[in-house]
Design an enzyme around this catalytic site. Sequence first.
Site, PDB file in Angstrom:
ATOM      1  N   ASP A  57       0.876  -1.156   0.000  1.00  0.00           N
ATOM      2  CA  ASP A  57       0.000   0.000   0.000  1.00  0.00           C
ATOM      3  C   ASP A  57       0.926   1.221   0.000  1.00  0.00           C
ATOM      4  O   ASP A  57       2.146   1.097   0.139  1.00  0.00           O
ATOM      5  CB  ASP A  57      -0.942  -0.026   1.217  1.00  0.00           C
ATOM      6  CG  ASP A  57      -2.164   0.855   0.995  1.00  0.00           C
ATOM      7  OD1 ASP A  57      -3.199   0.593   1.609  1.00  0.00           O
ATOM      8  OD2 ASP A  57      -2.069   1.802   0.176  1.00  0.00           O
TER       9      ASP A  57
HETATM   10  C1  GLC Z   1      -4.215   4.345  -0.024  1.00  0.00           C
HETATM   11  C2  GLC Z   1      -5.129   3.185   0.284  1.00  0.00           C
HETATM   12  C3  GLC Z   1      -5.197   2.162  -0.812  1.00  0.00           C
HETATM   13  C4  GLC Z   1      -5.073   2.855  -2.149  1.00  0.00           C
HETATM   14  C5  GLC Z   1      -3.663   3.406  -2.235  1.00  0.00           C
HETATM   15  C6  GLC Z   1      -3.429   4.184  -3.538  1.00  0.00           C
HETATM   16  O1  GLC Z   1      -3.487   4.711   1.122  1.00  0.00           O
HETATM   17  O2  GLC Z   1      -4.912   2.492   1.505  1.00  0.00           O
HETATM   18  O3  GLC Z   1      -6.442   1.465  -0.669  1.00  0.00           O
HETATM   19  O4  GLC Z   1      -5.315   1.950  -3.205  1.00  0.00           O
HETATM   20  O5  GLC Z   1      -3.333   4.233  -1.128  1.00  0.00           O
HETATM   21  O6  GLC Z   1      -4.199   5.349  -3.530  1.00  0.00           O
END
Ligand code: GLC
Length: 744
Positions: free
Chosen positions: A277
């Site tokens: 993430d």
């Molecule tokens: C965010 C979220 C994730 C998302 C990623 C890209 O922090 O936790 O679900 O896909 O970053 O935006």
Amino acid sequence: MQSKAIYILTLSLAVLITACSPKDPIEQKVDQLLKQMTLDEKIGQMRQLEGGMMSDDLAGQIRAGQVGSLLNCANPQDVNYYQRIAVEDSRLGIPLLMGRDVIHGFKTIYPIPIGQAATWNPDLITLASRQTAMEATQVGIRWTFSPMVDVARDARWGRLAEGYGEDTYLTSVMGAATVRGYQGDSLNDPTAMAACVKHFAAYGASESGRDYNTTWIPEIMLRDVYLPPFKACLDAGAQTVMCSFNDINGLPSTANSHLNIDILRNEWGFDGLLVSDWGSSSDLVPHGLCADKKEACMRSFKAGLELEMEGHTWDYLKEWMAEGKITEKDIDDCVRDILRVKFRLGLFDHPYSADTTLFYQSEALQLAQRTVEESAILLKNDGVLPLDTSKCRTILITGPLADAPKEQLGTWIFDGEPEHSITPLAAFRNMSGADIVFEPCLNYSRDTSHAMFAKTIAAARKADVILYFAGEEAILSGEARCRADINLPGAQSLLMAELAKTGKPIVLVVMAGRPLTIGKELNLANAVLYSFHAGTMTGPGLYNVMTGIVNPSGKLPMTMPKMVGQVPIYYNRHNTGRPATTPMLIDNIPVGCPQFSIGQSSYHLEVGDQPLFPFGYGLSYTTFEYSAVELHRIDSENFVASCTVTNTGERDGQEIVQLYTHQKSGDLVRPIKELKGFTKVFIPKGESRVVEIPFTASQLGYWHQSFDQHDSHVWFATDDVDYELWLAPNSNVQTAPVSFRLHN
Ligand code: GLC
């Protein structure tokens, strides 16, 4: 002696066949490309950076082969600008994988996933996701960070909005349906968008519903409750998985090799790519797992992380290689998965965006409206609905969500456009012949001002019916948007009380990103319709439901608590040794009564042990009657439960028939009910349909564990005990179950 010879011969043959079998063409291409790559180019493929703005520095990194993927490039110009550099200027021309959070629509916005779950219609969600992919891939987005399949039992947690609720089976079915829609029939079709199953794993168990918080989950619960939806999505072909931010029992998922290697790779055979993430690898330092980003690099890499989203710990990979702790073969194995996904998507053949802008096509808008209609949950109705606009000549429309084009889109909207939203006010003005009076009274959901109360109440006194659109602004749910109080925000509850004093019929429509504690408002309303933020077509969809053009069929994908103090509350709970039978509530306790005089059982003194509304609950404008259930044993593994459902009302309607089981004893305590199947059936008024729902013996199995101090292994098995089974309209009906044993 002979058996050993046969074994050796068989093994040799297997090795020979494998060695000679023609490799999958994609594997051959991956191998050939990998052989040409330098170490820097390989590590480059493992980096994902944000590309939302034009940057010479980024362009230079891409040209040097130091970037494998971009996220947040969302227009054809940016996508093609960077893609041309990668394909035409870099040494090997490896295309970039363009990722984006396309969570519930791209331009055409559908209900938030928890609302999609309320449809209990996977086929509809597949169609909606397919339309979403067709919109997003036009601009070059070939990878979405969706579906999110984190089972959530805590209404305080803001990210439940992005998932499919509290039940493992419903989440599995809806997640898999979404994957099928995104990826379509062929991954290398230019309209195919790789799915990303997230957040691996158990993010929804964040303690106290506070985002990013720790989770404490026994292995058997992890495997029974939180992991099956991921497996279902991988079985549906999902090509990527994203790590979760949380730790499980002290180990952050990004550094959890048991999750990411033992289970994801070795048990499940996943051969796609694992992405962090955003910065979840560098987050290992604030987590307190790693002393610095160099250690975070090692812990993430050794735990199976491959593509790092903006974490920048991969900058230390070469240092670890110089220290002999990571080999180039380790790097190759990682890059292989990334290249495989790119080849499967056909990116080497068609890397550029189509640069067409077929957005808001009628098919997409019609699907979006249908999803709004089927996601609306009728919680209460004294007959005021469906509205008879020929009799309701003057309709007051009020509340902060009545005309909030941005708020009704919900959370995780990057590309949706409020100017395309059709609000309930707009729909009633355009579609009903009534005199529509609009008094918002509150300008936004948290508004505490009473300045417009008098004017609104005066208008209410002159109206035939009040339509009160209440709820949450979009910003009050989603990532890092957790609430400790899940009442209607601001002065909305006070407004409800003042409207009720007029004595006029009130239809309360709640548009939110989570279940809210609306017990007080429920008592004051003549009807309550729940609509998790429903997107672009909210207005026409709700208009059709409220006027009876469409009979509501939505059912709760998540339990609605009476009070936030009950949370976490969910239907598939354990019975405890002291289930609440006749709870004496706090106001009924005699003053000065002796300590043990009011019984000892499991409930909260203020509210008892029951929710406001149970999982699977939803009303219709018609009524359905269920016959006794019949159980048909096909063989030792396959069963079919059937019953006859009759539409006993005056309107055609859809009914969601749910199959619940319970085992009455076992090696471990088991939930009082578990959803094992469902079907949504259309039944014309006055007619009956025989409903058949198949299930398997293995669905009744669960993860066992030894409690021997020297033996911590877990295993999956079914218990040979008495089971009960219901076919029911929701999880809380007390009709007589069918009893059976798995083995005659
Ligand atoms: C965010 C979220 C994730 C998302 C990623 C890209 O922090 O936790 O679900 O896909 O970053 O935006």
